[in-house]
Every structure is written in C-alpha cells, then in structure tokens.
Design an enzyme around this catalytic site. Structure first.
Site, PDB file in Angstrom:
ATOM      1  N   ARG A 110      27.677  28.734  24.196  1.00  0.00           N
ATOM      2  CA  ARG A 110      27.543  30.032  24.874  1.00  0.00           C
ATOM      3  C   ARG A 110      26.778  29.876  26.178  1.00  0.00           C
ATOM      4  O   ARG A 110      25.810  29.115  26.252  1.00  0.00           O
ATOM      5  CB  ARG A 110      26.762  31.019  23.993  1.00  0.00           C
ATOM      6  CG  ARG A 110      27.605  31.740  22.985  1.00  0.00           C
ATOM      7  CD  ARG A 110      26.875  32.926  22.397  1.00  0.00           C
ATOM      8  NE  ARG A 110      25.504  32.639  22.045  1.00  0.00           N
ATOM      9  CZ  ARG A 110      24.540  33.556  21.948  1.00  0.00           C
ATOM     10  NH1 ARG A 110      24.818  34.826  22.196  1.00  0.00           N
ATOM     11  NH2 ARG A 110      23.325  33.217  21.603  1.00  0.00           N
TER      12      ARG A 110
ATOM     13  N   SER B  67      20.166  22.760  19.853  1.00  0.00           N
ATOM     14  CA  SER B  67      19.749  22.872  18.446  1.00  0.00           C
ATOM     15  C   SER B  67      19.972  21.589  17.654  1.00  0.00           C
ATOM     16  O   SER B  67      20.656  21.564  16.626  1.00  0.00           O
ATOM     17  CB  SER B  67      20.493  24.038  17.784  1.00  0.00           C
ATOM     18  OG  SER B  67      20.256  25.210  18.514  1.00  0.00           O
TER      19      SER B  67
ATOM     20  N   ASP C 297      16.833  26.248  18.824  1.00  0.00           N
ATOM     21  CA  ASP C 297      17.221  27.620  18.434  1.00  0.00           C
ATOM     22  C   ASP C 297      16.196  28.270  17.516  1.00  0.00           C
ATOM     23  O   ASP C 297      16.016  29.491  17.518  1.00  0.00           O
ATOM     24  CB  ASP C 297      18.610  27.638  17.792  1.00  0.00           C
ATOM     25  CG  ASP C 297      18.710  26.762  16.548  1.00  0.00           C
ATOM     26  OD1 ASP C 297      17.842  25.898  16.347  1.00  0.00           O
ATOM     27  OD2 ASP C 297      19.678  26.932  15.782  1.00  0.00           O
TER      28      ASP C 297
END
Length: 903
Positions: free
Chosen positions: A502, A565, A642
């Site tokens: 994203r 992450s 994250d």
C-alpha cells in the site's frame, strides 16, 4: 351384463360417497392439516410450549445415523407386545454393509405384563441370560440395544440397568429409520403404519429447546398419534371417529392414530356398515348379531376386501362369515367404504409426513430436498393399495422433495442393534477425537509456564551478553516518543507486509487530532516476492510513482515513513537491516542489508531513467548527470514495523497505550521499554519502543512440551523450518494448516469423511484461516459449515461438520491463550519496572485474526486477566496502524528532530 355391473358399481359408489362425504379430504384440506401439524411440531420442540403440546416431539438422544463403518457383535431386545425377542446381531465391516441375525422369542405371561415393573425387567433379564448361555456369549460383554415401543421421555440413551453394556434405548420407529439408514445414507425419517402409527426424523439440535447444546442433529420421536388431542382436528373428525373413540380404552387420546392405524380401521368400517344397514342403505336393512360386536372386522379384512381382482369375492366371504347375506350391490358398496376409510388414513399420514419433509428441507435451506423415508408396519405392508396411495399424495403435497420410500426389514430389532452399533462407533470415535483435541487444551499451569518463559526470553533479548542467543530478539526501534497532538503536515506512508503493498498520503492536523488518509493497493506477484531484491524494490518504487501520479503529487517534497513488517535490526530510526524474510518472501540479496538504503537506491535508479517528451514526440532516456530531473523528492525519515505503527495509532487516541499487538497473518508485539533496561543502546534516560519479534519464541526448544505432532508437521513443511515456532502456533498464516494436518490424521484413522482423504485436503494451504473464523461463527448453522467443507472438496456428514468445528475451536483457542500468556508477561514486566502495585495500560491491537475471529479476542483478554491479575488492561482496536501509524511515527520523528535542532 357389463353395462349393468358398471351402472351398479357407479350407483353404489355415489351412494357411499354421499354417506361418507366428510371422510373424503380435498387437497386444500390436506395442505391445511399439513400446516397445522407443522405448528404442532414447533410447539412440541419449544421448552415453554411443550407441556401443552399434543405432539410431544420427544428427543431420543440418537445423534447420528449409520455411516457404513459400524462393525462388531451386538445384543438387541425387542419389548413391545405379548412376546419379546432377543437377538445377537453381527454387523460386518470393511465397507460391506451386511447384517446377520440370530434370534429367539420368549413369551410374556399376562401376570408379568400386568404386574409391576421390577418383575417385568427381572423376567427380561432372566430371558437375556438364557439366550446368552444358549449362544455361548456369557464370557463376552456385548453392547445391548433395547427396543421399547412405548412413549418414553428420555434423558440419555442408556436408561435401564441390566448386567450388560447397555448403550441404547430405542423406539421402534427410530429402529425403522436406523435400519433403512444403514442401507441408504439419505434416510432421515422413519414412519410406522401398523397396529399403531408414529414417525421420527433427524432435527437440528439448535431447534430442540428441551435438550442442551446447539451442535449437530438428534432424532425426534414425534409421537404423532396424539395429534388432534387438543381439538386441532375436530373439524375433520366424523361421528364414526367419535363413536370409536368413546368405546376405546383411552377416550380423548391418540385421536390421529385412531383415524389411521391398523388397530382401528376395521372397527371404523364396522361402525359405518352398521349405521348404513340401520339406514336401510345396505343388506336390505338387515343386521347380523356379529355386526354389532366390537372388533369383528379387522384391518386384515379391510386389506383383503380391497385386493385388486379378488376383492369383491373376499368381501362376499367376509360379510357372509358375519352372518349377512350381501347382494352384488352390497359387496361393491362395502368395498368402497373400505377404500374411503383406508384412503383417508393414507391421506392423513401423507399430510403429516409432508410437514416433516418440509421442515427438513427448510432446516437445510434447500430449494429441493432429496431424502429417504424408512417405512414399516403391518398396514403399510399387507394393504395392497396403501403404499401407492401414500406415496402419490406425499409427492403431490411436497413437489419440491424427491422422496424415496424404503421398506424396513426387521426394523425394530435390527434398528436397535444399528442404534447400538452407531452409539458404540460414536463412543469409540469420541475417545479418539478427544485424545487428539486434548493435545491443544492447555492447563493453567502450562499457561503460567509459557508466561514465565516469555518473561525470561524478554530479559535475555534486552541484555548485551545474552542477546545473541535470545529467541525473542527485542529489537530497538529508535521510536522514543508518543504523539502529543501537535503533529501536523502531509506524509507519505508505505506498507509492505504481505502479498499486497500500500501507498498512502496521510494529512495530519494538530489541535483536533484529525487524520485523513488516501491510499492505493498494489499486488506483489509471487515471482517478485521470491525474485531478486533489486526487482522487489524497483516494483515498490514503480507503485509509488503510480500513486503520486494518481494523486497529482509528482515531484512533491514529502517526508516518508516505511512500514516494513519483517524482522529488522535498527541502528537508528531511518536505518533497518533485514534479519530474515518471513510470510513467504524470499527475495535474494536482501537479508543483512539496510532496507532504507535499498529503497533509496531503487529511487535513484528510477530518477536516472525519467523519460522526457522531445519536440519530435519521442521518448528519450536522460542520464541524471546530463539533465538532473527528479521524479521523486522523498525524505525517508523512518523505517517502521507494523506492530509499532499499531501502538502509535492507538497512542494518538489514548495516552495509556504503551503496547502494540498484531494478531493476523503474522504474530508480533512491541512495547515502550525503559532505556535503562536496553543494554544494546546507549543512554539511560526516557523510553524506547522495543519490537520484540516474539514469533521466534520457542525456537530454542522451550515450548517443546506443548508442541504437538501437528505443529511439527506444519513447521517441517514451511519455508523456514525450526524458526518462528511461537508464530506457527498462533498466527493466521498457520492455524488453518494445523487444522488441515489434524483433519488428515483423523481421516486416516477413519474418524472423518468416511476415511476418504480428498485430493484438495492433501494440498498445503488449502484450509485458510478465514475458514476457521467462518466455521466457528455462532451464527453459522452446520449446514453452512458443510457447504464450506464442500468448497474444499470434502463431502462431510453432519457429524463430520461437528468434529471439524471442534478441531477449529481447539486450535484457535490454544492460539488465543498463547497470545494471552505472552502478553501477560509483557504487561507484568511494565508494572514491575514502574514499581506499581496495580498498572492501568492500553494495548493497541490489529490483525484479521483478532478482528474477524468470533471468539479469539475474548479468549485472549480472559487469559491476560487471569495471568496478570494486577494489570488493568484495555484493548483498543487500531485503525490502520501500518499506514496511519507510519505517518505518525514520521511526524513524531520530525517533531523531535526539530526540537533537537532548536536546542
């Protein structure tokens, strides 16, 4: 003569039709009776309405039908009349549906029948002992099923206390259904139309309020003979029904049965003939003394009179035996009386059966139902027209049901043996299944052990000397502050943590703590995930370029936070060295490298290759040194995990938030640690967020006492065997795979899916964790569970679906409890470090497992409460921790940079 006889027949039929007008039921009336019976069934199933219901809907505690795997020797008793039978039943195995029976009849003397219960059952036990001696069975302890053909309110299967292994108390109707189900797995209804009449069927447990539990199905003995005892059928009862009832042993009771069953049809015919004779419509008005005697016409006579060719001759013979002198016209009329009485019986049975079939179809939420009805009873068997009439009317009343009628052989006795065989199989299977599920049930002592071991590993990871050997890496993030509400500006955030990537634009406004976000999702193809590092980061930069173009921000100067992450060792907030790939990533030349440097290099490569539109409309590639044109002007301020982003997002809303938890595809936790405890970083003042990377907990073998063979199989088949063991027991990426391994093992043991392992079940990763959430949903009926399993190529029975649901529950519960034990270690550490008697703390949580699973969050919270009783823990769901959180970390870092410059 032919014309004369036809005219005679027509006249007599019309005469009888006029006289018995009320006994002829229209289709409309039958549909109405069907509807009334449906309402009575519902009343019988309800806890509050059952006491006043005429149709008692008795639970039988028979929970399964035969699946063909039953085998062994069983004893069966059939107690239901003037004599009873003892049988030894051998049920074959190895896929051969074969039943062999040896039996012996014993008389039941009148003094025993009319004596007390103790004497009756002592006599039964003596006969059973005699049978076992005769058959040389005294040295064996065989399971026994008792067919007890009277209305019983059961509380469990084995109610009597004889000196054998009694597994089942069975009603004869249930026995009929079970016998037929052994030959046809579609059979889920049993009907008896004999001396008495009754029906049973498999009902969803969720609809049976009289019994605890919602899972699976149970056979309901309707005791439909009493339908109408509350007056529900008064409009269709005739004067003959009322007269018959008044002269019966139980006036006002079993009114439906008295219009249907073999015990009463002959008597109804007698009463009608008597009245017609009195009215001068038969026998020239003459009546014999025999016609006045109750019971003189039996159902076997009715059946004989309705035979296709010899019916009229039989009628003459039967009437003559009654002392009557019937004419040809009388014989035609009497035969038609029999037809109307038996046809009404078949019609009424059909209406009630149609109601049951409709209920089955609606329970299964099917447009069309395929099912089989097991049939037994002398009336059904001996009456020449009865079965054909019944079948025809049922199919007319329920055109959306494909019904097969299967005649039972030795229904009540063989059925008792089948119920016993099924109960024996289910009992044995239950033990084996429980043995497997017990491996996933953690005791409090085990959970305390996990909590304490986690605490030890946390301390190891923080200390310089033990850090290299620690399984919980305790990585400093260089995030040293939480949002204070003054953050503002536009920030770019990148989020890489799975198969999707994203890019976000985040606008933060100070004062009102307002955050607005715009984002676009890009796929990361498998060949990129497992290609080269250069290809991966070039793909990331291409996605950034597409997003900036999409937002009209090409060339804008923006601070950037990169949510990455994966386990990273950070030397500062904008430097992160990848320790190892997880989550299916395998891009080469990345492990041991700084991910921020790799991103910067990819941006440089992109800026070096920016196309310009020439005057001639051609694209030419420009070298940066010749014409410095930059498509990107990004300031990479922070590389973010994250989990840290989740904590920061919740910290923006709640200042007590000092812990971040991810329970999704992966598993991780971070928290704010005192700087004095972090030996890997210089300085003792203040706090710093520690990314625990606790997924590696247990890699040193400290969790081996609770790891199962299934955990080991999942680990061995993974991309990183021997690593991330805690994560492999708790995270969404692996729970479905653990379930799949258990299902394969249970199927191999013959405990699931009839022992057949489908090709799809053999496929790794086919059982996604989202299926656990769906299957365990309280709102999902077992039928929908079966549909999910069918999508996976698994042809499951209702019982299979229950077991699958239990397996999913055991695996997800253990995962939630392990999360809770690990989190309890962290919050207890924070309480002790701050010297508090009680600690109030908030945990920011994200991840699909926590958010979507119906029970995961509750079990996790309960476990933390039990293992850290002096910590008041609030759980706060994160809103986009990886995107919003990255922007907030970047904003806090910029704020702190500015403060340092000013100082």
């Amino acid at each position: 003569m032919a014309f004369y006889f036809t005219k005679l027949k027509e006249d007599q039929i019309k005469k009888v039709d006029r006289f018995l007008y009320h006994m002829r039921l229209s289709d409309e009336t039958l549909l109405d009776i069907m509807s009334r019976f449906q309402a009575e069934m519902q009343k019988g199933l309800g806890k509050d309405t059952n006491p006043t219901a005429s149709v008692k809907m008795l639970p039988t505690f028979v929970r399964a039908i035969p699946d063909g795997s039953e085998n062994g020797e069983f004893l069966s008793l059939d107690l239901g009349g003037s004599k009873f039978r003892v049988l030894k039943v051998q049920v074959s195995e190895e896929g051969k549906r074969n039943v062999q029976m040896e039996s012996q009849f014993y008389p039941t003397p009148n003094e025993i029948i009319r004596g007390n219960g103790t004497e009756l059952f002592e006599y039964v036990a003596d006969c059973l002992a005699d049978f076992m001696k005769t058959k040389e069975l005294m040295q064996k302890k065989l399971p026994l099923g008792l067919t007890f053909s009277f209305p019983c309110k059961q509380t469990k299967l084995e109610e009597q206390d004889l000196d054998v292994d009694i597994l089942a108390l069975v009603n004869d109707t249930v026995g009929t259904m079970m016998t037929c189900a052994y030959d046809d797995p579609y059979c889920e209804v049993g009907v008896i139309i004999g001396t008495g009449t009754n029906a049973c069927y498999m009902e969803d447990m969720s609809n049976i309020e009289l019994v605890e539990g919602d899972e699976g199905r149970m056979c309901i003995n309707t005791e439909w003979g009493a339908f109408g005892d509350d007056g529900a059928l008064e409009d269709i009862r005739t004067e003959f029904d009322r007269e018959l009832d008044l002269g019966s042993l139980n006036p006002g009771k079993q009114l439906f049965e008295k219009m249907i069953s073999g015990l009463y049809l002959g008597e109804l015919v007698r009463l009608i003939l008597l009245k017609m004779a009195k009215a001068g419509l038969l026998f020239g008005g003459e009546k014999s003394s025999a016609l006045h005697i109750k019971g003189k016409i039996e159902t076997r006579h009715v059946a004989a009179m309705e035979k296709y060719k010899e019916g009229l001759a039989n009628t003459r013979e039967i009437l003559t035996d009654l002392g009557l002198e019937p004419s040809e016209a009388d014989c035609v009329a009497v035969q038609h009386v029999c037809t109307i009485v038996s046809f009404r019986s078949a019609n009424l049975c059909a209406a009630a059966l149609a109601a049951i079939l409709t209920r089955l179809r609606e329970n299964k939420k099917l447009v069309r139902l395929r099912t089989t009805v097991g049939m037994d009873g002398t009336l059904y068997k001996i009456h020449p027209q009865y079965p054909k009439r019944l079948h025809k009317v049922v199919r007319k009343l329920v055109p959306n049901c494909d019904v097969r009628f299967l005649l039972s052989e030795s229904g009540s006795t063989k059925g008792a043996a089948m119920v016993t065989a099924v109960a024996s199989r289910v009992q044995a299977q239950r033990k084996q299944i429980d043995k497997v599920l017990a491996l996933f049930r953690l005791t409090r002592e085990q959970l305390v052990g996990v909590r304490d071991k986690m605490r030890v590993e946390l301390e190891y990871g923080l200390k310089r000397d033990t850090h290299p050997l620690a399984t919980v890496k305790m990585l400093p993030t260089y995030v040293c502050g939480m949002p204070d509400g003054t953050e503002k500006g536009k920030f770019l955030a990148l989020d890489l943590g799975g198969t999707n990537f994203r890019v976000l634009l985040v606008k933060i406004r100070s004062g009102r703590r307002s955050v607005r976000m715009y984002n676009k999702i890009f796929a990361i193809p498998l060949e990129i995930m497992q290609g080269t590092g250069e290809e991966l980061f070039d793909h990331i930069v291409q996605c950034i370029a597409d997003f900036l173009d999409y937002m009209g921000l090409k060339g804008a100067q923006l601070p950037l936070g990169f949510t990455f992450s994966f386990p990273c060792r950070q030397a500062s907030i904008d430097k992160g060295t990848l320790i190892e790939w997880t989550k299916g990533f395998k891009a080469t030349d990345c492990e041991g490298e700084d991910v921020v440097d790799m991103l910067r290099e990819a941006i440089k490569r992109r800026n070096a290759d920016v196309p310009l539109l020439s005057l001639f409309g051609l694209h030419i590639l420009l070298v940066v040194e010749l014409l410095p044109l930059q498509e990107f002007d990004l300031d990479i301020v922070a590389v973010v995990n994250d989990t840290v982003g989740t904590m920061m997002t919740c910290g923006y809303e709640d200042r007590n938030c000092e812990v971040g938890l991810i329970a999704g595809t992966g598993s991780n936790m971070c928290y704010m640690e005192e700087m004095r405890n972090i030996e890997l970083v210089e300085g003792d003042e203040g706090k710093m967020c520690i990314n625990t990377e606790w997924g590696g907990f247990g890699d040193n073998g400290c969790l081996d006492d609770i790891r199962t063979q299934y955990d080991k199989e999942v680990d061995e088949g993974s991309l990183n065997p021997g690593k991330q063991r805690y994560e492999k027991m708790t995270s969404g990426m692996y729970l479905g795979e653990i379930v799949r391994q258990i299902l394969i093992d249970l199927t191999k043991q013959g405990l699931l899916f009839r022992g057949q392992i489908s090709e799809r079940l053999r496929t790794r990763g086919i059982f996604e964790t989202k299926f656990l959430s769906q299957i365990e949903s309280d709102r999902l009926a077992l039928l929908q569970v079966r549909r999910i399993l069918q999508q996976l190529g698994l042809d499951s029975t209702c019982e299979d679906s229950i077991v699958v649901k239990e397996v999913c529950g055991a695996v997800s519960r253990r995962a939630a409890e392990l999360y809770g034990a690990g989190l309890a270690a962290v919050v207890e550490k924070r309480r002790e470090d701050q010297g508090f008697e009680h600690l109030k703390i908030t945990v920011g949580v994200d991840g699909t497992l926590y958010k979507l699973h119906p029970h995961f969050s509750r079990i996790l919270q309960e476990t933390v409460k039990e293992l850290a009783p002096r910590c008041d823990v609030t759980f706060m769901l994160s809103e986009d921790g990886s995107g919003k959180g990255a922007a907030l970390i970047t904003a806090v870092a910029k704020r702190l940079q500015q403060a340092r410059r000013e100082n």
